[in-house]
Design a protein around this motif. Structure first.
Motif, PDB file in Angstrom:
ATOM      1  N   ALA A   1     -21.961  12.805  28.497  1.00 14.30           N
ATOM      2  CA  ALA A   1     -22.587  14.385  28.857  1.00 14.30           C
ATOM      3  C   ALA A   1     -24.010  13.877  29.317  1.00 14.30           C
ATOM      4  N   TYR A   2     -24.616  14.350  30.467  1.00 15.41           N
ATOM      5  CA  TYR A   2     -25.779  14.191  30.920  1.00 15.41           C
ATOM      6  C   TYR A   2     -26.629  15.320  31.429  1.00 15.41           C
ATOM      7  N   THR A   3     -27.832  15.149  31.214  1.00 16.19           N
ATOM      8  CA  THR A   3     -28.782  16.184  31.857  1.00 16.19           C
ATOM      9  C   THR A   3     -29.868  15.334  32.700  1.00 16.19           C
ATOM     10  N   ASN A   4     -29.910  15.756  33.834  1.00 16.77           N
ATOM     11  CA  ASN A   4     -31.113  15.140  34.947  1.00 16.77           C
ATOM     12  C   ASN A   4     -32.225  15.987  34.724  1.00 16.77           C
ATOM     13  N   HIS A   5     -33.314  15.783  34.058  1.00 15.62           N
ATOM     14  CA  HIS A   5     -34.334  16.728  33.903  1.00 15.62           C
ATOM     15  C   HIS A   5     -35.035  16.873  35.192  1.00 15.62           C
ATOM     16  N   SER A   6     -34.918  15.958  36.046  1.00 16.39           N
ATOM     17  CA  SER A   6     -35.914  16.165  37.548  1.00 16.39           C
ATOM     18  C   SER A   6     -35.151  16.841  38.563  1.00 16.39           C
ATOM     19  N   ASN A   7     -33.988  17.091  38.489  1.00 14.52           N
ATOM     20  CA  ASN A   7     -33.319  17.715  39.459  1.00 14.52           C
ATOM     21  C   ASN A   7     -32.368  18.679  39.085  1.00 14.52           C
ATOM     22  N   GLY A   8     -32.068  19.059  37.727  1.00 16.47           N
ATOM     23  CA  GLY A   8     -31.476  20.123  37.113  1.00 16.47           C
ATOM     24  C   GLY A   8     -30.036  19.840  36.960  1.00 16.47           C
ATOM     25  N   ASP A   9     -29.364  18.596  37.415  1.00 15.97           N
ATOM     26  CA  ASP A   9     -28.071  18.250  37.299  1.00 15.97           C
ATOM     27  C   ASP A   9     -27.693  18.257  35.873  1.00 15.97           C
ATOM     28  N   THR A  10     -26.480  18.751  35.363  1.00 12.38           N
ATOM     29  CA  THR A  10     -25.823  18.379  34.178  1.00 12.38           C
ATOM     30  C   THR A  10     -24.479  18.239  34.276  1.00 12.38           C
ATOM     31  N   GLY A  11     -23.866  17.838  33.336  1.00  9.85           N
ATOM     32  CA  GLY A  11     -22.487  17.776  33.299  1.00  9.85           C
ATOM     33  C   GLY A  11     -21.938  16.848  32.231  1.00  9.85           C
ATOM     34  N   THR A  12     -20.579  16.903  32.008  1.00  7.63           N
ATOM     35  CA  THR A  12     -19.941  16.020  31.169  1.00  7.63           C
ATOM     36  C   THR A  12     -18.571  15.491  31.967  1.00  7.63           C
ATOM     37  N   VAL A  13     -18.636  14.124  31.760  1.00  6.20           N
ATOM     38  CA  VAL A  13     -17.643  13.199  32.700  1.00  6.20           C
ATOM     39  C   VAL A  13     -17.017  12.254  31.712  1.00  6.20           C
ATOM     40  N   PRO A  14     -15.493  12.429  32.043  1.00  8.15           N
ATOM     41  CA  PRO A  14     -14.661  11.685  31.098  1.00  8.15           C
ATOM     42  C   PRO A  14     -14.590  10.345  31.780  1.00  8.15           C
ATOM     43  N   TYR A  15     -14.440   9.362  31.036  1.00 10.83           N
ATOM     44  CA  TYR A  15     -14.428   7.792  31.204  1.00 10.83           C
ATOM     45  C   TYR A  15     -13.255   6.988  30.777  1.00 10.83           C
TER      46      TYR A  15
END
Length: 136
Positions: free
Chosen positions: A56-70
């Motif tokens: 799970a990630y949050t990019n504080h610079s461009n507003g992207d967020t998501g949860t990615v399976p791996y």
């Protein structure tokens, strides 16, 4: 192949600053949180859940967020199944560092980047007090 080279170089650069962790104190199944930056300047918070196999990630610079399976490959790299096709591959040194290959970073979500992240943890004045940092 490029990711492996970037991983090797990044780990060599980060290794001298690493401390040691007790093998009994570290739980490989516990979620791990990392703070990092992308080579294009973005700042991110990332949580890796090794039981659920999600990142799970949050990019504080461009507003992207998501949860990615791996999935974990035989060579230790991660293949990321990002529905937005942003995060492609990753490599983790559990409890120390996480590297991620991304293709939609930057302010316009259109730049390739290597995300380098270090495990987050508690810090206090005692961590840094009474140390000689600028000596010859």
């Amino acid at each position: 192949m490029k990711l492996r080279l970037l991983v090797a170089v990044s780990l060599l650069l980060a290794t001298p600053g690493c401390g040691t962790k007790s093998a009994t104190a570290f739980n490989l199944n516990a979620p791990r949180t990392y703070n990092g930056s992308a080579s294009v300047g973005d700042f991110l918070n990332i949580t890796l859940d090794p039981v659920a196999h999600t990142l799970a990630y949050t990019n504080h610079s461009n507003g992207d967020t998501g949860t990615v399976p791996y999935t974990v490959n035989p060579d230790g790299t991660f293949t990321l199944a990002d529905p937005t096709a942003n995060l492609l591959a990753a490599y983790e040194v559990p409890g120390y560092a996480l590297l991620i290959q991304a293709v939609k970073t930057g302010p316009n979500h259109d730049q390739l980047a290597l995300i380098t992240a270090i495990e987050s943890g508690p810090i206090s004045k005692a961590t840094w007090a009474n140390k000689n940092y600028n000596y010859m």
